[in-house]
Design a protein around this motif. Structure first.
Motif, PDB file in Angstrom:
ATOM      1  N   GLU A 108      38.734  26.851  50.480  1.00 37.92           N
ATOM      2  CA  GLU A 108      38.113  28.162  50.375  1.00 37.92           C
ATOM      3  C   GLU A 108      38.891  28.949  49.319  1.00 37.92           C
ATOM      4  O   GLU A 108      40.120  28.992  49.362  1.00 37.92           O
ATOM      5  CB  GLU A 108      38.189  28.861  51.737  1.00 37.92           C
ATOM      6  N   VAL A 109      38.172  29.551  48.361  1.00 33.77           N
ATOM      7  CA  VAL A 109      38.845  30.296  47.299  1.00 33.77           C
ATOM      8  C   VAL A 109      38.281  31.710  47.223  1.00 33.77           C
ATOM      9  O   VAL A 109      37.132  31.961  47.564  1.00 33.77           O
ATOM     10  CB  VAL A 109      38.707  29.606  45.921  1.00 33.77           C
ATOM     11  N   ASP A 110      39.130  32.603  46.782  1.00 40.22           N
ATOM     12  CA  ASP A 110      38.703  33.972  46.516  1.00 40.22           C
ATOM     13  C   ASP A 110      39.217  34.359  45.137  1.00 40.22           C
ATOM     14  O   ASP A 110      39.713  33.515  44.390  1.00 40.22           O
ATOM     15  CB  ASP A 110      39.196  34.933  47.602  1.00 40.22           C
ATOM     16  N   VAL A 111      39.104  35.617  44.792  1.00 39.29           N
ATOM     17  CA  VAL A 111      39.482  36.062  43.457  1.00 39.29           C
ATOM     18  C   VAL A 111      40.964  35.811  43.160  1.00 39.29           C
ATOM     19  O   VAL A 111      41.353  35.662  42.003  1.00 39.29           O
ATOM     20  CB  VAL A 111      39.097  37.553  43.268  1.00 39.29           C
ATOM     21  N   TYR A 112      41.794  35.708  44.190  1.00 41.98           N
ATOM     22  CA  TYR A 112      43.232  35.521  44.006  1.00 41.98           C
ATOM     23  C   TYR A 112      43.667  34.058  43.984  1.00 41.98           C
ATOM     24  O   TYR A 112      44.754  33.741  43.516  1.00 41.98           O
ATOM     25  CB  TYR A 112      44.002  36.258  45.108  1.00 41.98           C
ATOM     26  N   THR A 113      42.840  33.151  44.521  1.00 43.40           N
ATOM     27  CA  THR A 113      43.264  31.764  44.653  1.00 43.40           C
ATOM     28  C   THR A 113      42.470  30.769  43.822  1.00 43.40           C
ATOM     29  O   THR A 113      42.816  29.593  43.787  1.00 43.40           O
ATOM     30  CB  THR A 113      43.206  31.322  46.135  1.00 43.40           C
ATOM     31  N   ARG A 116      39.026  35.178  33.276  1.00 44.88           N
ATOM     32  CA  ARG A 116      39.210  36.381  32.465  1.00 44.88           C
ATOM     33  C   ARG A 116      39.400  37.583  33.369  1.00 44.88           C
ATOM     34  O   ARG A 116      38.679  37.744  34.345  1.00 44.88           O
ATOM     35  CB  ARG A 116      37.989  36.628  31.576  1.00 44.88           C
ATOM     36  N   GLU A 117      40.333  38.435  33.029  1.00 44.02           N
ATOM     37  CA  GLU A 117      40.630  39.655  33.767  1.00 44.02           C
ATOM     38  C   GLU A 117      40.875  39.403  35.257  1.00 44.02           C
ATOM     39  O   GLU A 117      40.753  40.296  36.070  1.00 44.02           O
ATOM     40  CB  GLU A 117      39.504  40.674  33.592  1.00 44.02           C
ATOM     41  N   GLY A 118      41.135  38.154  35.624  1.00 43.35           N
ATOM     42  CA  GLY A 118      41.465  37.831  37.000  1.00 43.35           C
ATOM     43  C   GLY A 118      40.288  37.704  37.939  1.00 43.35           C
ATOM     44  O   GLY A 118      40.438  37.243  39.048  1.00 43.35           O
ATOM     45  N   MET A 133      33.463  37.695  40.152  1.00 47.32           N
ATOM     46  CA  MET A 133      33.817  37.735  41.572  1.00 47.32           C
ATOM     47  C   MET A 133      34.283  39.141  41.933  1.00 47.32           C
ATOM     48  O   MET A 133      34.870  39.838  41.122  1.00 47.32           O
ATOM     49  CB  MET A 133      34.944  36.743  41.876  1.00 47.32           C
ATOM     50  N   ARG A 134      34.039  39.519  43.167  1.00 48.34           N
ATOM     51  CA  ARG A 134      34.583  40.760  43.715  1.00 48.34           C
ATOM     52  C   ARG A 134      35.761  40.397  44.618  1.00 48.34           C
ATOM     53  O   ARG A 134      35.954  39.232  44.939  1.00 48.34           O
ATOM     54  CB  ARG A 134      33.518  41.501  44.514  1.00 48.34           C
ATOM     55  N   ARG A 135      36.486  41.411  45.055  1.00 49.46           N
ATOM     56  CA  ARG A 135      37.620  41.135  45.946  1.00 49.46           C
ATOM     57  C   ARG A 135      37.189  40.467  47.238  1.00 49.46           C
ATOM     58  O   ARG A 135      37.949  39.729  47.845  1.00 49.46           O
ATOM     59  CB  ARG A 135      38.353  42.432  46.302  1.00 49.46           C
ATOM     60  N   THR A 136      35.951  40.705  47.670  1.00 48.17           N
ATOM     61  CA  THR A 136      35.475  40.154  48.931  1.00 48.17           C
ATOM     62  C   THR A 136      34.690  38.848  48.770  1.00 48.17           C
ATOM     63  O   THR A 136      34.254  38.267  49.757  1.00 48.17           O
ATOM     64  CB  THR A 136      34.569  41.181  49.641  1.00 48.17           C
ATOM     65  N   THR A 137      34.506  38.380  47.534  1.00 43.61           N
ATOM     66  CA  THR A 137      33.764  37.137  47.296  1.00 43.61           C
ATOM     67  C   THR A 137      34.589  35.941  47.753  1.00 43.61           C
ATOM     68  O   THR A 137      35.761  35.812  47.413  1.00 43.61           O
ATOM     69  CB  THR A 137      33.437  36.973  45.800  1.00 43.61           C
TER      70      THR A 137
END
Length: 73
Positions: free
Chosen positions: A12-17, A37-39, A52-56
């Protein structure tokens, strides 16, 4: 040229992983992440872009080497 040794595991991945090389499914279509790009903006090998959003949260297939713990190949 030899291919990397390892197995593909579902993570499972999100914007941080999310990482380059992850294979994600969006709308039933597989995409390989080639750049971040831009994280939060994912660029794929096919040229498409996904924001992606923080909650995606997505599921990705990631190549892992089972002999070296959880380190990426």
């Amino acid at each position: 040229m030899s291919s990397p040794v390892g197995v593909r595991v579902s993570v499972e991945v999100d914007v941080y992983t999310v990482r380059r090389g992850d294979r994600v499914m969006i709308g039933g279509q597989p995409f390989v992440v080639c750049d971040l790009r831009e994280g939060w903006r994912l660029e794929f090998e096919t040229g498409e872009v996904f924001t992606m959003r923080r909650t995606t949260v997505l599921w990705a297939a990631r190549l892992m080497n089972p002999r070296s713990g959880l380190r990426r190949v």
